[in-house]
Design a protein around this motif. Structure first.
Motif, PDB file in Angstrom:
ATOM      1  N   LYS A 268      40.231  40.375  31.688  1.00 32.57           N
ATOM      2  CA  LYS A 268      39.290  39.255  31.571  1.00 32.57           C
ATOM      3  C   LYS A 268      39.189  38.377  32.817  1.00 32.57           C
ATOM      4  CE  LYS A 268      42.832  36.762  29.114  1.00 32.57           C
ATOM      5  NZ  LYS A 268      43.357  36.394  27.845  1.00 32.57           N
TER       6      LYS A 268
ATOM      7  N   GLY B 210      37.242  39.574  37.343  1.00 36.17           N
ATOM      8  CA  GLY B 210      36.058  39.172  38.100  1.00 36.17           C
ATOM      9  C   GLY B 210      36.337  37.999  39.022  1.00 36.17           C
ATOM     10  N   TYR B 211      37.160  37.070  38.558  1.00 41.03           N
ATOM     11  CA  TYR B 211      37.524  35.928  39.398  1.00 41.03           C
ATOM     12  C   TYR B 211      38.327  36.408  40.595  1.00 41.03           C
ATOM     13  CZ  TYR B 211      36.047  33.240  35.348  1.00 41.03           C
ATOM     14  OH  TYR B 211      35.313  32.725  34.318  1.00 41.03           O
TER      15      TYR B 211
ATOM     16  N   ALA C   4      41.013  44.892  35.822  1.00 38.72           N
ATOM     17  CA  ALA C   4      40.106  45.376  34.779  1.00 38.72           C
ATOM     18  C   ALA C   4      40.030  44.405  33.605  1.00 38.72           C
ATOM     19  CB  ALA C   4      40.569  46.741  34.277  1.00 38.72           C
TER      20      ALA C   4
ATOM     21  N   LEU D  10      31.203  40.414  30.160  1.00 40.87           N
ATOM     22  CA  LEU D  10      31.196  41.845  29.874  1.00 40.87           C
ATOM     23  C   LEU D  10      32.481  42.296  29.173  1.00 40.87           C
ATOM     24  CD1 LEU D  10      29.657  43.223  33.189  1.00 40.87           C
ATOM     25  CD2 LEU D  10      28.566  43.092  30.948  1.00 40.87           C
ATOM     26  N   ILE D  11      33.615  41.853  29.665  1.00 40.38           N
ATOM     27  CA  ILE D  11      34.904  42.297  29.121  1.00 40.38           C
ATOM     28  C   ILE D  11      35.122  41.802  27.696  1.00 40.38           C
ATOM     29  CG2 ILE D  11      37.428  42.070  29.387  1.00 40.38           C
ATOM     30  CD1 ILE D  11      36.125  44.019  31.352  1.00 40.38           C
TER      31      ILE D  11
ATOM     32  N   ILE E  55      30.628  35.512  39.635  1.00 35.01           N
ATOM     33  CA  ILE E  55      31.213  36.846  39.437  1.00 35.01           C
ATOM     34  C   ILE E  55      32.237  36.823  38.319  1.00 35.01           C
ATOM     35  CG2 ILE E  55      32.570  38.690  40.518  1.00 35.01           C
ATOM     36  CD1 ILE E  55      31.171  37.889  43.186  1.00 35.01           C
ATOM     37  N   GLY E  56      33.070  35.797  38.293  1.00 33.90           N
ATOM     38  CA  GLY E  56      34.111  35.706  37.271  1.00 33.90           C
ATOM     39  C   GLY E  56      33.553  35.575  35.868  1.00 33.90           C
TER      40      GLY E  56
ATOM     41  N   SER F 242      30.552  36.413  34.850  1.00 28.31           N
ATOM     42  CA  SER F 242      29.824  37.645  34.511  1.00 28.31           C
ATOM     43  C   SER F 242      30.787  38.724  34.024  1.00 28.31           C
ATOM     44  CB  SER F 242      29.048  38.168  35.720  1.00 28.31           C
ATOM     45  OG  SER F 242      28.077  37.237  36.113  1.00 28.31           O
ATOM     46  N   HIS F 243      31.890  38.863  34.715  1.00 31.28           N
ATOM     47  CA  HIS F 243      32.917  39.838  34.330  1.00 31.28           C
ATOM     48  C   HIS F 243      33.520  39.469  32.967  1.00 31.28           C
ATOM     49  CE1 HIS F 243      36.043  42.853  35.200  1.00 31.28           C
ATOM     50  NE2 HIS F 243      36.875  42.010  34.613  1.00 31.28           N
TER      51      HIS F 243
END
Length: 190
Positions: A84, A87-88, A82, A134-135, A127-128, A130-131
């Motif tokens: 930072k 996403g990776y 959940a 957001l975080i 993906i990493g 982008s996550h």
């Protein structure tokens, strides 16, 4: 058949362990640590293929989520997914699947392995970052600057190394009669 599955399950566990070890070879250069996980994921996809490689990554992630200190900095638990860098970590699943999928088709070469690993790396970055955006509530530019830019050159070096080493290992495993990805690939690697 049973012997093949047993060998592959051993390799699944081995590559989950290799990924965990590569996660600990790390240092921080911002919100995302520099690790050797990209190297491990590239080799996992190359050597285990899409099916078994994906299983290996899922085993690695489940171990971490259950609290085993297998993520960078000896971290574990659901908060790591959940957090930072989650996403990776989650991106390893589609990345290893795509690497394996590409390399299971046709003749294996270092160039083809590099292109498959490059695509896997782009999936991890997309993906990493982008996550991370957001975080940490970053702009796209900040997410790229913190979560992708510092890693491009080192990660390219890792995938060049993984591509070369992976092809050598594949050829040796096939010549030794060890199960590698699919029977179709065994015929095309030798």
């Amino acid at each position: 058949m049973r012997s093949h599955q047993t060998k592959m399950m051993i390799l699944v566990a081995l590559f989950a362990a290799i990924t965990a070890v590569c996660a600990q070879i790390s240092f921080s250069i911002g919100p995302v640590p520099f690790t050797l996980q990209v190297l491990a994921i590239s080799l996992t996809g190359m050597l285990l293929g899409r099916r078994w490689g994906t299983v290996s990554v899922i085993v690695y992630l489940l171990l971490g989520v259950m609290g085993a200190p297998v993520f960078a900095g000896y971290q574990g638990g659901l908060q790591a997914i959940a957090g930072k860098t989650g996403g990776y970590l989650l991106a390893f699943i589609p990345a290893v699947y795509v690497i394996g999928l590409i390399l299971e088709r046709g003749k294996i070469s270092v160039w083809k392995a590099f292109l498959a690993n490059l695509l896997g790396l782009l999936i991890i970055y997309a993906i990493g970052a982008s996550h991370l955006k957001l975080i940490l509530n970053l702009s796209w530019e900040q997410a790229f600057l913190f979560g992708v830019m510092p890693f491009i050159i080192p990660d390219l070096i890792k995938i060049v190394f993984a591509s070369s080493l992976g092809v050598i290992i594949l050829k040796r495993l096939v010549s030794a009669g060890f199960p590698v990805q699919t029977k179709h690939m065994q015929k095309n690697t030798a």
